[in-house]
Write an enzyme that holds these catalytic residues in place. Structure first.
Site, PDB file in Angstrom:
ATOM      1  N   ASP A 258       0.877  -1.145   0.000  1.00  0.00           N
ATOM      2  CA  ASP A 258       0.000   0.000   0.000  1.00  0.00           C
ATOM      3  C   ASP A 258       0.930   1.214   0.000  1.00  0.00           C
ATOM      4  O   ASP A 258       2.096   1.098   0.357  1.00  0.00           O
ATOM      5  CB  ASP A 258      -0.858  -0.041   1.265  1.00  0.00           C
ATOM      6  CG  ASP A 258      -1.754   1.163   1.374  1.00  0.00           C
ATOM      7  OD1 ASP A 258      -2.325   1.544   0.344  1.00  0.00           O
ATOM      8  OD2 ASP A 258      -1.874   1.724   2.469  1.00  0.00           O
TER       9      ASP A 258
ATOM     10  N   ASP B 201      -1.268  -0.521   6.107  1.00  0.00           N
ATOM     11  CA  ASP B 201      -1.185   0.095   7.426  1.00  0.00           C
ATOM     12  C   ASP B 201      -2.254  -0.444   8.373  1.00  0.00           C
ATOM     13  O   ASP B 201      -2.377  -0.011   9.493  1.00  0.00           O
ATOM     14  CB  ASP B 201      -1.222   1.626   7.338  1.00  0.00           C
ATOM     15  CG  ASP B 201      -2.567   2.133   6.835  1.00  0.00           C
ATOM     16  OD1 ASP B 201      -3.459   1.306   6.610  1.00  0.00           O
ATOM     17  OD2 ASP B 201      -2.708   3.345   6.661  1.00  0.00           O
TER      18      ASP B 201
ATOM     19  N   ASP C  64      -7.082  -1.040   4.935  1.00  0.00           N
ATOM     20  CA  ASP C  64      -6.827  -2.140   4.012  1.00  0.00           C
ATOM     21  C   ASP C  64      -7.395  -3.458   4.501  1.00  0.00           C
ATOM     22  O   ASP C  64      -7.062  -4.509   3.964  1.00  0.00           O
ATOM     23  CB  ASP C  64      -5.315  -2.311   3.813  1.00  0.00           C
ATOM     24  CG  ASP C  64      -4.699  -1.057   3.226  1.00  0.00           C
ATOM     25  OD1 ASP C  64      -5.368  -0.452   2.388  1.00  0.00           O
ATOM     26  OD2 ASP C  64      -3.584  -0.715   3.611  1.00  0.00           O
TER      27      ASP C  64
END
Lengths: 45, 806
Positions: free
Chosen positions: B505, B696, B700
């Site tokens: 990410d 994180d 997500d």
């Protein structure tokens, strides 16, 4: 070799005495932290 | 002072300071604050007065005490039902088969949803219905099966562990010392020529041997007998059953031969063999016990950090000492140097030096000032500190971490489950094998039948087999935990070792949460430094990310902000305005706010700020997200390991590509919504890729759960709610690559262990059956096989922490 009749039982008694001493040492905490004794010399207090 | 020195210093400090904390456990506690519940079985006095560690005579009612229960039980919601989940330690467990016994003792009780015992750490994870049953009833059921459950906190306390270690050492010493002496009595019989010794002397030596074998069999071997008896009562066969039969049969036959030399039992004695294999077995177990202690040590070091007692400030300013469980939110406590903070709180003293290795995996002193937060379980390194408690017990970050670790350590990997399942039928086959071998040898050679049967029974301990997987995985989890990486599921090692692609990410993962100043354009006649000084003067009071980036940039370059006349006015969402020295009225903010034709938005649409004064446009600042220091290094490391990298971002294409280029990521998917991210992950999986997702942990969630395995970089995220398999607490991305290496090593060790255990059994059983393995060698082999497996696993725990490039 008659002395063996005395020495062999004596050695058995000796074993029990040694075990007794170890029991005392163990219960008084001498084996709880073997590393600590070595480190103790390095400490100031 | 270098890092290694720091570590040893702090470790020693922790070691030293832990002691008094736990020794103080028996300290008298003031009257309880909770409302006592009526005792379940009519007994009184259990709740009010006695709160020390459980003793054997306890009727477990203390486990129903809500203040006590809070420490090891959590209420969770399963299908709308309130279910209690407890983690307890089981005392008296020696092997994988015991885990089965405890589980089945609980499984069928009313109100028990799930009982799972982890053999390697002796932990019991129990899900039960508080409406239908009580903790004390469950504890009693386990007690009836011959084991004792202890709440985790107490089980880990020094005194309990000391008692266990002392007892184990004492048994081992008795067996070892008697063994040596029995050897001495036996030696003449081996070396003497026939007729050299008179039968009187031989008889004397046998009696002496018998006297010294009695304590070995009756005392030192009692754990084997107790465990075998427990199994028999429950109608099952554990690994101690064949061992006990072996010891008893050998001893009884030898005793008969000693006192009735001409009798039906023959004239052979095996006192040396019995004492020797009891010693080897106990020795193996003792070493296993120690190694397991060390393996679980890293986890325990985490869990054991909270002090039992603390000093609370009374209203008159004096301090009282009381149990941590009596603290409530809002209390002010004094924490002495070297002690751990009992709860999450806010510092009240001027400043404090703390060690938050718990969170970051790195032991180095950090400074906290008044009003800043300190976390439970971190250590106060210098001088007494006063802290106002804000979160206690289950709510602390410490508790969340411990929770994750406990869940992971009661989690049985698939391979271990397999080993547990085959252990029982395996033993049945072996007992039959022993009988068969004995029956065969009885016809060939009476005197050998017994030795062969005993040898078969002894070599067939499935311990090595059932310990192979969990020992290695736990050792790895412990090593990673010390480095600040939490492993939530042990199975994750298996998956991680097979991945071939890593998806990152962007925001908060490859980049830090803050912006950095990238470029400054200035009006002619104005220097970059001057522009920055003016901007910083306006920005320093604002919390906007752009303002903070500007203020920090000025600070990093050693510039003092310009002097502001009057106040800085902030127009939310637009910018700031103030009067600064020679510049007059200065505005800082968006292009529209400064209202100057030169203040054009940058081409790539990244974050920016413009500055203007009375004379018009002054400067423009372009900002970008700050890359993590080790982002490029980790991508390089992954590439070197043959793993493809993806960047999956919801951000603008330009920003995503810029980051990808900077760190060297292979492919970029930008502008993706969470659903698109999920679809992309599924598409890659459809192509046969095995993915690890690094995120994180906040937004997500679904993607982390969908990927084959996942890492979350945990900061403020509620760790317990993340769906990832690994939680990286220190914020070092390099840990991803390190964990991957560790996972591969772990699986290598697991395979080695399983292979070794299988080869050992495949070779030794036939050898024992054809009579080539005397009982003492069998005992040695069995102890050695278990020990080798554990020792092999310990290699994983000893890996030095890999330092990320600074």
């Amino acid at each position: 070799m008659d002395i063996l009749y005395l020495l062999v039982p004596l050695s058995v008694v000796l074993v029990f005495i040694v075990l007794g001493i170890f029991w005392w040492a163990l219960q008084s905490g001498q084996f709880d932290n073997v590393e600590r004794e070595g480190e103790r010399v390095l400490r100031s207090d | 002072m270098g890092l290694p020195l720091d570590l040893t210093y702090i470790n020693r400090m922790i070691g030293v300071m832990d002691y008094p904390c736990h020794m103080n456990q028996s300290i008298t506690v003031p009257p309880a604050r909770w409302t006592p519940q009526p005792p379940p079985d009519g007994g009184d006095g259990v709740f009010g007065a006695h709160r020390g560690p459980l003793t054997v005579t306890d009727d477990f009612a203390v486990l129903d005490d809500p203040a006590e229960q809070r420490e090891f039980t959590e209420v969770i919601d399963v299908d709308g039902q309130a279910i209690a989940e407890s983690v307890l330690m089981v005392q008296g467990m020696y092997c994988a088969a015991c885990a089965d016994t405890v589980e089945s003792a609980l499984q069928d009780l009313p109100g028990v949803h799930r009982a799972q015992v982890h053999a390697a750490t002796r932990r019991l994870m129990l899900r039960w219905d508080p409406v239908r049953t009580q903790m004390s009833a469950l504890a009693r059921a386990v007690g009836d099966a011959g084991y004792r459950v202890l709440p985790m906190q107490q089980a880990l306390s020094i005194s309990e562990r000391l008692k266990e270690t002392r007892q184990a050492l004492w048994r081992l010493f008795v067996a070892g010392f008697c063994m040596m002496q029995v050897m001495m009595y036996t030696w003449p019989m081996y070396v003497a020529e026939p007729g050299e010794m008179s039968s009187d002397i031989v008889q004397l030596l046998r009696w002496a041997s018998w006297v010294l074998t009695v304590p070995v069999v009756t005392f030192s071997s009692s754990p084997f007998f107790q465990s075998a008896w427990r199994d028999l009562k429950r109608g099952r066969i554990g690994m101690d059953t064949p061992v006990s039969i072996g010891i008893l049969v050998t001893f009884l036959v030898s005793s008969a031969a000693t006192f009735d030399p001409g009798g039906p039992w023959g004239g052979e004695v095996w006192f040396d063999s019995v004492t020797m294999f009891v010693f080897f077995l106990l020795g193996g177990r003792y070493l296993e016990f120690k190694a397991r202690d060390r393996t679980a040590g890293a986890l325990d070091a985490l869990m054991n950090r909270l002090p039992e007692v603390c000093e609370r400030r009374r209203d008159d300013g004096t301090y009282e000492t009381l149990s941590v469980r009596r603290l409530v939110v809002g209390d002010v406590v004094r924490v002495q140097a070297g002690q751990a903070f009992p709860g999450d709180g806010v510092l009240q003293s001027e400043s404090a030096t703390v060690d938050e290795a718990l969170l970051t995996g790195e032991s180095h002193p950090l400074t906290r000032r008044r009003g800043e937060a300190v976390v439970a379980g971190s250590f106060n390194l210098a001088g007494p500190a006063q802290v106002r408690i804000e979160k206690l017990g289950r709510d602390t970050r410490f508790a969340q971490i411990v929770d994750l670790m406990e869940k992971a350590s009661t989690d049985k990997p698939r391979l271990a489950v397999l080993a547990d399942r085959i252990a029982a039928p395996f033993l049945v086959v072996v007992v039959f094998g022993a009988l068969l071998a004995a029956a065969y040898w009885w016809q060939v050679d009476h005197s050998k039948a017994l030795a062969v049967a005993v040898a078969v029974l002894i070599v067939t301990c499935p311990c090595a087999l059932s310990l192979a997987t969990p020992a290695a995985m736990l050792a790895s989890a412990g090593a990673l935990a010390r480095r600040g990486v939490l492993v939530r599921r042990l199975q994750a090692f298996e998956t991680l070792s097979t991945i071939d692609a890593v998806v990152f990410d962007k925001t908060g993962t490859l980049t830090e949460d803050r912006l950095v100043l990238r470029q400054v354009r200035v009006r002619e006649g104005v220097t970059r430094a001057e522009a920055l000084q003016v901007a910083a003067a306006l920005a320093q009071g604002s919390l906007h990310p752009v303002s903070r980036a500007l203020a920090r940039a000025a600070q990093d370059e050693g510039l003092t902000p310009a002097v502001v006349r009057g106040d800085v006015r902030e127009a939310a969402g637009k910018g700031m305005e103030a009067f600064v020295g020679a510049y007059g009225r200065v505005r800082l903010g968006a292009a529209a706010w400064v209202d100057a034709p030169e203040a054009v938005p940058s081409a790539d649409g990244g974050p920016e700020a413009h500055l203007a004064d009375d004379a018009g446009w002054l400067a423009s600042f372009e900002l970008a997200e700050g890359l993590r220091e080790d982002a490029a290094a980790v991508v390089q490391a992954l590439k070197a390991a043959g793993i493809r990298t993806w960047l999956l971002s919801g951000d603008r294409d330009a920003a995503a590509r810029q980051v990808a280029q900077a760190v060297g990521i292979d492919e970029v998917v930008a502008g993706a919504s969470p659903e698109q991210k999920l679809a992309e992950v599924e598409r890659l999986q459809g192509l046969g890729r095995r993915l690890a997702m690094v995120g994180d942990g906040l937004n997500d969630g679904p993607v982390l759960a969908r990927a084959d395995t996942s890492f979350a970089l945990g900061h403020a995220a509620a760790l317990a709610q993340t769906r990832s398999d690994y939680v990286i607490q220190g914020g070092r991305l390099m840990d991803v690559a390190d964990t991957l290496v560790q996972a591969k090593d772990t699986m290598k060790i697991v395979r080695q262990n399983l292979t070794w255990a299988a080869i050992y059994n495949a070779v030794s059983i036939p050898l024992a059956m054809i009579g080539w393995m005397p009982p003492w060698l069998a005992g040695l082999g069995m102890a050695l096989s278990s020990f080798l497996v554990i020792a092999n696993a310990t290699r994983l725990a000893r890996r030095p922490p890999v330092q990320s490039p600074a």
